[in-house]
Design a protein around this motif. Structure first.
Motif, PDB file in Angstrom:
ATOM      1  N   ALA A  44       0.807  -1.219   0.000  1.00 30.32           N
ATOM      2  CA  ALA A  44       0.000   0.000   0.000  1.00 30.32           C
ATOM      3  C   ALA A  44       0.842   1.272   0.000  1.00 30.32           C
ATOM      4  CB  ALA A  44      -0.925  -0.001   1.224  1.00 30.32           C
ATOM      5  N   GLY A  45       2.152   1.136   0.168  1.00 34.65           N
ATOM      6  CA  GLY A  45       3.037   2.292   0.224  1.00 34.65           C
ATOM      7  C   GLY A  45       3.549   2.520   1.625  1.00 34.65           C
ATOM      8  N   GLY A  46       4.687   3.180   1.714  1.00 32.09           N
ATOM      9  CA  GLY A  46       5.289   3.435   3.017  1.00 32.09           C
ATOM     10  C   GLY A  46       6.737   3.003   3.028  1.00 32.09           C
ATOM     11  N   PRO A  47       7.463   3.359   4.075  1.00 37.05           N
ATOM     12  CA  PRO A  47       8.892   3.055   4.131  1.00 37.05           C
ATOM     13  C   PRO A  47       9.159   1.572   4.364  1.00 37.05           C
ATOM     14  CG  PRO A  47       8.173   4.044   6.190  1.00 37.05           C
ATOM     15  CD  PRO A  47       7.005   4.132   5.249  1.00 37.05           C
ATOM     16  N   PRO A  48      10.234   1.055   3.803  1.00 36.91           N
ATOM     17  CA  PRO A  48      10.628  -0.338   4.066  1.00 36.91           C
ATOM     18  C   PRO A  48      11.053  -0.518   5.516  1.00 36.91           C
ATOM     19  CG  PRO A  48      11.717   0.526   2.104  1.00 36.91           C
ATOM     20  CD  PRO A  48      11.120   1.688   2.812  1.00 36.91           C
ATOM     21  N   ARG A  49      10.977  -1.764   5.983  1.00 36.13           N
ATOM     22  CA  ARG A  49      11.372  -2.099   7.356  1.00 36.13           C
ATOM     23  C   ARG A  49      12.388  -3.236   7.313  1.00 36.13           C
ATOM     24  NH1 ARG A  49       8.964  -5.733  11.126  1.00 36.13           N
ATOM     25  NH2 ARG A  49       7.189  -6.005   9.715  1.00 36.13           N
ATOM     26  N   ARG A  50      13.510  -3.015   7.977  1.00 43.25           N
ATOM     27  CA  ARG A  50      14.591  -3.999   8.003  1.00 43.25           C
ATOM     28  C   ARG A  50      14.299  -5.070   9.054  1.00 43.25           C
ATOM     29  NH1 ARG A  50      20.684  -2.141   9.658  1.00 43.25           N
ATOM     30  NH2 ARG A  50      21.749  -4.166   9.531  1.00 43.25           N
ATOM     31  N   LEU A  51      14.421  -6.345   8.645  1.00 41.44           N
ATOM     32  CA  LEU A  51      14.129  -7.452   9.559  1.00 41.44           C
ATOM     33  C   LEU A  51      15.374  -8.077  10.155  1.00 41.44           C
ATOM     34  CD1 LEU A  51      11.246  -9.783   8.309  1.00 41.44           C
ATOM     35  CD2 LEU A  51      11.258  -8.155  10.185  1.00 41.44           C
ATOM     36  N   THR A  52      16.495  -8.036   9.449  1.00 41.17           N
ATOM     37  CA  THR A  52      17.695  -8.719   9.936  1.00 41.17           C
ATOM     38  C   THR A  52      18.879  -7.761   9.993  1.00 41.17           C
ATOM     39  OG1 THR A  52      18.389  -9.417   7.708  1.00 41.17           O
ATOM     40  CG2 THR A  52      16.951 -10.920   8.945  1.00 41.17           C
ATOM     41  N   ASN A  53      19.850  -8.143  10.798  1.00 42.26           N
ATOM     42  CA  ASN A  53      21.118  -7.420  10.880  1.00 42.26           C
ATOM     43  C   ASN A  53      22.217  -8.475  10.955  1.00 42.26           C
ATOM     44  OD1 ASN A  53      23.184  -5.619  11.257  1.00 42.26           O
ATOM     45  ND2 ASN A  53      22.631  -5.090  13.360  1.00 42.26           N
ATOM     46  N   LEU A  54      22.540  -9.032   9.808  1.00 37.49           N
ATOM     47  CA  LEU A  54      23.444 -10.179   9.733  1.00 37.49           C
ATOM     48  C   LEU A  54      24.877  -9.704   9.488  1.00 37.49           C
ATOM     49  CD1 LEU A  54      21.253 -12.470   7.456  1.00 37.49           C
ATOM     50  CD2 LEU A  54      21.443 -12.538   9.949  1.00 37.49           C
ATOM     51  N   PRO A 286       7.801  -0.092 -17.595  1.00 35.33           N
ATOM     52  CA  PRO A 286       8.980   0.564 -18.165  1.00 35.33           C
ATOM     53  C   PRO A 286       9.863  -0.421 -18.922  1.00 35.33           C
ATOM     54  CG  PRO A 286       8.632   1.282 -15.903  1.00 35.33           C
ATOM     55  CD  PRO A 286       7.667   0.166 -16.146  1.00 35.33           C
ATOM     56  N   PRO A 287      10.470   0.022 -20.031  1.00 32.48           N
ATOM     57  CA  PRO A 287      11.328  -0.877 -20.811  1.00 32.48           C
ATOM     58  C   PRO A 287      12.600  -1.208 -20.052  1.00 32.48           C
ATOM     59  CG  PRO A 287      11.469   1.363 -21.660  1.00 32.48           C
ATOM     60  CD  PRO A 287      10.400   1.376 -20.616  1.00 32.48           C
ATOM     61  N   GLY A 288      12.740  -2.466 -19.680  1.00 31.81           N
ATOM     62  CA  GLY A 288      13.901  -2.882 -18.905  1.00 31.81           C
ATOM     63  C   GLY A 288      13.922  -4.378 -18.756  1.00 31.81           C
ATOM     64  N   SER A 300      -4.299 -11.688  -8.538  1.00 26.22           N
ATOM     65  CA  SER A 300      -4.751 -10.324  -8.822  1.00 26.22           C
ATOM     66  C   SER A 300      -3.608  -9.327  -8.980  1.00 26.22           C
ATOM     67  CB  SER A 300      -5.685  -9.841  -7.708  1.00 26.22           C
ATOM     68  OG  SER A 300      -4.978  -9.744  -6.478  1.00 26.22           O
ATOM     69  N   ARG A 301      -2.462  -9.618  -8.382  1.00 26.90           N
ATOM     70  CA  ARG A 301      -1.319  -8.695  -8.426  1.00 26.90           C
ATOM     71  C   ARG A 301      -0.034  -9.481  -8.361  1.00 26.90           C
ATOM     72  NH1 ARG A 301      -2.132  -5.579  -2.685  1.00 26.90           N
ATOM     73  NH2 ARG A 301      -3.934  -4.818  -3.859  1.00 26.90           N
ATOM     74  N   ALA A 302       1.055  -8.829  -8.740  1.00 29.98           N
ATOM     75  CA  ALA A 302       2.367  -9.473  -8.714  1.00 29.98           C
ATOM     76  C   ALA A 302       3.420  -8.472  -8.292  1.00 29.98           C
ATOM     77  CB  ALA A 302       2.710 -10.045 -10.089  1.00 29.98           C
ATOM     78  N   LEU A 320      -2.878  -6.577 -11.781  1.00 23.19           N
ATOM     79  CA  LEU A 320      -3.448  -7.133 -12.996  1.00 23.19           C
ATOM     80  C   LEU A 320      -4.914  -6.755 -13.155  1.00 23.19           C
ATOM     81  CD1 LEU A 320      -0.956  -9.068 -12.241  1.00 23.19           C
ATOM     82  CD2 LEU A 320      -2.062 -10.722 -13.723  1.00 23.19           C
ATOM     83  N   ASP A 321      -5.658  -6.689 -12.051  1.00 21.69           N
ATOM     84  CA  ASP A 321      -7.076  -6.367 -12.129  1.00 21.69           C
ATOM     85  C   ASP A 321      -7.294  -4.870 -12.351  1.00 21.69           C
ATOM     86  OD1 ASP A 321      -7.571  -9.032 -11.758  1.00 21.69           O
ATOM     87  OD2 ASP A 321      -8.165  -8.856  -9.658  1.00 21.69           O
ATOM     88  N   GLY A 322      -6.512  -4.045 -11.647  1.00 27.70           N
ATOM     89  CA  GLY A 322      -6.653  -2.596 -11.789  1.00 27.70           C
ATOM     90  C   GLY A 322      -5.840  -2.009 -12.924  1.00 27.70           C
ATOM     91  N   ARG A 323      -5.046  -2.859 -13.591  1.00 27.98           N
ATOM     92  CA  ARG A 323      -4.195  -2.441 -14.714  1.00 27.98           C
ATOM     93  C   ARG A 323      -3.332  -1.236 -14.328  1.00 27.98           C
ATOM     94  NH1 ARG A 323      -7.243  -2.142 -20.345  1.00 27.98           N
ATOM     95  NH2 ARG A 323      -5.064  -1.888 -20.941  1.00 27.98           N
ATOM     96  N   GLU A 324      -2.557  -1.429 -13.248  1.00 34.35           N
ATOM     97  CA  GLU A 324      -1.695  -0.364 -12.741  1.00 34.35           C
ATOM     98  C   GLU A 324      -0.308  -0.923 -12.453  1.00 34.35           C
ATOM     99  OE1 GLU A 324      -1.376   2.740  -8.928  1.00 34.35           O
ATOM    100  OE2 GLU A 324      -2.692   0.989  -8.840  1.00 34.35           O
ATOM    101  N   PHE A 325       0.721  -0.154 -12.780  1.00 30.23           N
ATOM    102  CA  PHE A 325       2.112  -0.448 -12.414  1.00 30.23           C
ATOM    103  C   PHE A 325       2.601   0.696 -11.542  1.00 30.23           C
ATOM    104  CE2 PHE A 325       6.583   0.474 -12.951  1.00 30.23           C
ATOM    105  CZ  PHE A 325       7.187  -0.754 -12.748  1.00 30.23           C
ATOM    106  N   ARG A 326       3.258   0.362 -10.432  1.00 29.45           N
ATOM    107  CA  ARG A 326       3.845   1.413  -9.602  1.00 29.45           C
ATOM    108  C   ARG A 326       5.052   0.877  -8.843  1.00 29.45           C
ATOM    109  NH1 ARG A 326       1.516   0.809  -4.323  1.00 29.45           N
ATOM    110  NH2 ARG A 326      -0.356  -0.527  -4.379  1.00 29.45           N
TER     111      ARG A 326
END
Length: 601
Positions: A44-54, A286-288, A300-302, A320-326
């Motif tokens: 849904a958006g928001g900052p990433p959260r770190r789970l490990t400190n290896l 995007p082309p890549g 429904s999404r990937a 895939l259902d909403g036809r959106e890339f972000r």
């Protein structure tokens, strides 16, 4: 003018990710902390959260438990590719080790669990260093079942069927000889059966299971030079095509009634999807290059990892259902705010036998003639593709007025199985001839300064760069090798134990092919190298040992040739430490610019 560090992405990723069972969170391995740790980012958006400190370890492969409360992952130490398996809570905390004994080559599939989460499948060479067994770990009773592969086959598990009846695995001999194997989990003593054996040798790389356990999807070249996506039906024991494009299908995932696949179309990834009998219209991407793909359980999404020439690799979501890339992450470096990044053009020119050699050409701004870097990809069974290459090195050199030509010579993937096999047992032969014609093509172009051409590569690309410097009759301004083999005999002798069949088939046997391998080795021609050379090596490299670089450095220094040699004590075949990677590529950039500047040649 921005410096090299201004072009470095704010983080880089391992080519692995996993979408949570509830499709709300993406797990990935990123190096924002300096090492490749496990991170979570909300869909849904928001900052990433770190789970490990290896400390000293890098997360390489990731999977969620079926209930979505925990994750399992593999991690090696300082790039040595000897992995342990761990489990960690979605909420964080100290990871718990799942495996015992010494570090070894453990492989964790994308879908390692049965539906209950009790059984975990993986592979390891813990019993015999030369044999990669399949293992099914009963997490409840802490018992393991082991399945030994046929001679010369390396097992990599794909997943347990949804009904818990079968374990699916790939049996690898080479990149062009892969079989699909099934193990009956209800029969304690059942051996692995190659269900694709009746279709002769070739690529039969198993993929995801159908939700009803009626069969599995796979990639195969049984119908043409290129890999198609197909379905193996357990009841019929037959394979039927799903899609047969005129390019390689390289990734496939399936969930519910949806199948999603990526086609390597002239180097760029093109996504396709089908739900039931109907093709789906997808949003523009995007082309890549898409390097990882994970479909939600309801289709429904990937989640994906996508890399483009003008924007570094990012975690993204395809609805895939909403036809959106972000995008879910933003790794863009500061330099891209003031410098327009350069996308490559595709060029072709003939090889000696008339084959077209495809290459990516990056042209800097301003009038030529430009100095040129000939950049050679690794592998050799790999492909130069339009990505944000070498941690921003390409874009930094372009900003400094250096053009880049990156060819896909004989042995490169993406152009059919026959083209890929051209390199088998011919390293330093047809590939070097292609590079000779590449340099001739370069020297004839009006925008290229024929007196200011450098060559660089990593792994096989380092071998090829050293071969150019030692064996081609062209003036070179400089050369760079990162973890590049120099002696094909000692390389074959020191290869990882489970690679023996692969090495004998693709490179050659160090005993029976010794004379030919020495004849093709850069170290044999070291006395011909006169250009300034920069060699970088990881001390813990399990694929190309440090002794490979040591050999040629000693020969060159004995002759007084300018050679800079940097060994990273805590790295393997490439970089897992962000500071090391930034320093290495900054030093490479300075070295190349110094030797390619006007008046230096």
């Amino acid at each position: 003018m921005p410096e090299f560090r201004d072009f470095v992405p704010r983080q880089r990723f391992q080519p692995t990710l996993a979408l949570s069972p509830d499709a709300t969170t993406v797990a990935y391995s990123g190096n924002a902390s300096g090492r490749y740790d496990l991170w979570l980012v909300p869909v849904a958006g928001g900052p990433p959260r770190r789970l490990t400190n290896l400390q000293g370890r890098a997360v390489r492969q990731i999977a969620w438990t079926p209930d979505g409360k925990e994750l399992v992952f593999s991690a090696d130490r300082d790039g040595d590719e000897r992995f342990r398996l761990f489990k960690v809570s979605r909420e964080g905390g100290e990871p718990v080790e799942l495996t015992s004994g010494a570090d070894c080559q453990r492989v964790l599939p994308a879908a390692p669990f049965d539906a209950t989460g009790r059984f975990l499948a993986y592979s390891a060479n813990d019993r015999d260093p030369e044999v990669q067994d399949l293992l099914v770990l009963d997490l409840q009773e802490q018992r393991e079942r082991r399945i030994v592969p046929p001679h010369g086959v390396v097992f990599e598990p794909t997943g347990i069927s949804p009904d818990g009846s079968w374990l699916l695995a790939g049996g690898f001999r080479t990149h062009t000889d892969i079989g699909a194997y099934l193990i009956d989990l209800a029969a304690p003593d059942a051996e692995a059966v190659c269900v694709t054996a009746p279709f002769d040798a070739g690529v039969f790389e198993p993929g995801p299971w159908a939700p009803d356990s009626s069969g599995f999807y796979l990639l195969t070249d049984m119908w043409s030079e290129f890999a198609a996506v197909a379905f193996y039906d357990l009841a019929d024991r037959d394979i039927r095509p799903i899609a047969r494009p005129e390019w390689d299908v390289e990734l496939v995932d399936a969930a519910a009634a949806t199948v999603l696949w990526s086609v390597n179309q002239a180097g760029r990834s093109a996504l396709h999807a089908r739900r039931g009998a109907h093709d789906l219209a997808l949003p523009e991407v995007p082309p890549g290059v898409i390097t990882a793909l994970d479909l939600a359980p309801d289709g429904s999404r990937a989640a994906m990892l996508i890399d483009t020439a003008t924007r570094p690799a990012e975690i993204a979501l395809l609805d895939l259902d909403g036809r959106e890339f972000r995008y879910l992450t933003d790794t863009r470096p500061s330099a891209l705010k003031v410098v327009e990044p350069v996308a490559p053009q595709m060029v072709t020119y003939p090889a000696a036998d008339g084959r077209p050699i495809h290459a990516l050409f990056y042209e800097p701004s301003g009038d030529g003639p430009h100095p040129v870097l000939l950049s050679i990809h690794g592998g050799p069974e790999a492909q130069e593709r339009p990505i944000y290459a070498r941690s921003g090195l390409y874009q930094h050199l372009l900003a400094q007025g250096v053009a880049i030509l990156a060819p896909n010579i004989a042995g490169s993937t993406g152009y059919g199985t026959a083209h890929q096999k051209l390199i088998h047992r011919d390293w330093g032969g047809i590939d070097l001839d292609d590079l000779h014609h590449t340099v001739r093509f370069l020297r004839a172009l009006p925008w290229a300064d024929e007196n200011r051409i450098a060559v660089a590569g990593a792994s096989y690309g380092g071998f090829a760069a050293l071969s150019c410097l030692a064996r081609l009759p062209h003036p070179w301004a400089a050369g760079v090798s990162i973890c590049g083999p120099t002696n094909l005999v000692t390389l074959a002798e020191a290869s990882p134990p489970t690679w023996k069949t692969f090495v004998a088939t693709v490179l050659g046997d160090p005993e029976t092919d010794r004379e030919r391998l020495l004849q093709r080795s850069p170290v044999t021609y070291a006395d011909n190298i006169a250009a300034p050379l920069f060699i970088i090596q990881g001390a813990r490299d399990p694929r190309v040992p440090q002794s490979e670089s040591d050999q040629i450095v000693q020969r060159l220094r004995a002759r007084g040739v300018e050679v800079r040699y940097d060994v990273y004590a805590d790295e393997g075949h490439g970089f897992t430490n962000r500071d090391n990677e930034m320093k290495a590529y900054n030093d490479i950039a300075d070295f190349l610019i110094t030797h390619l500047r006007p008046g230096k040649a």
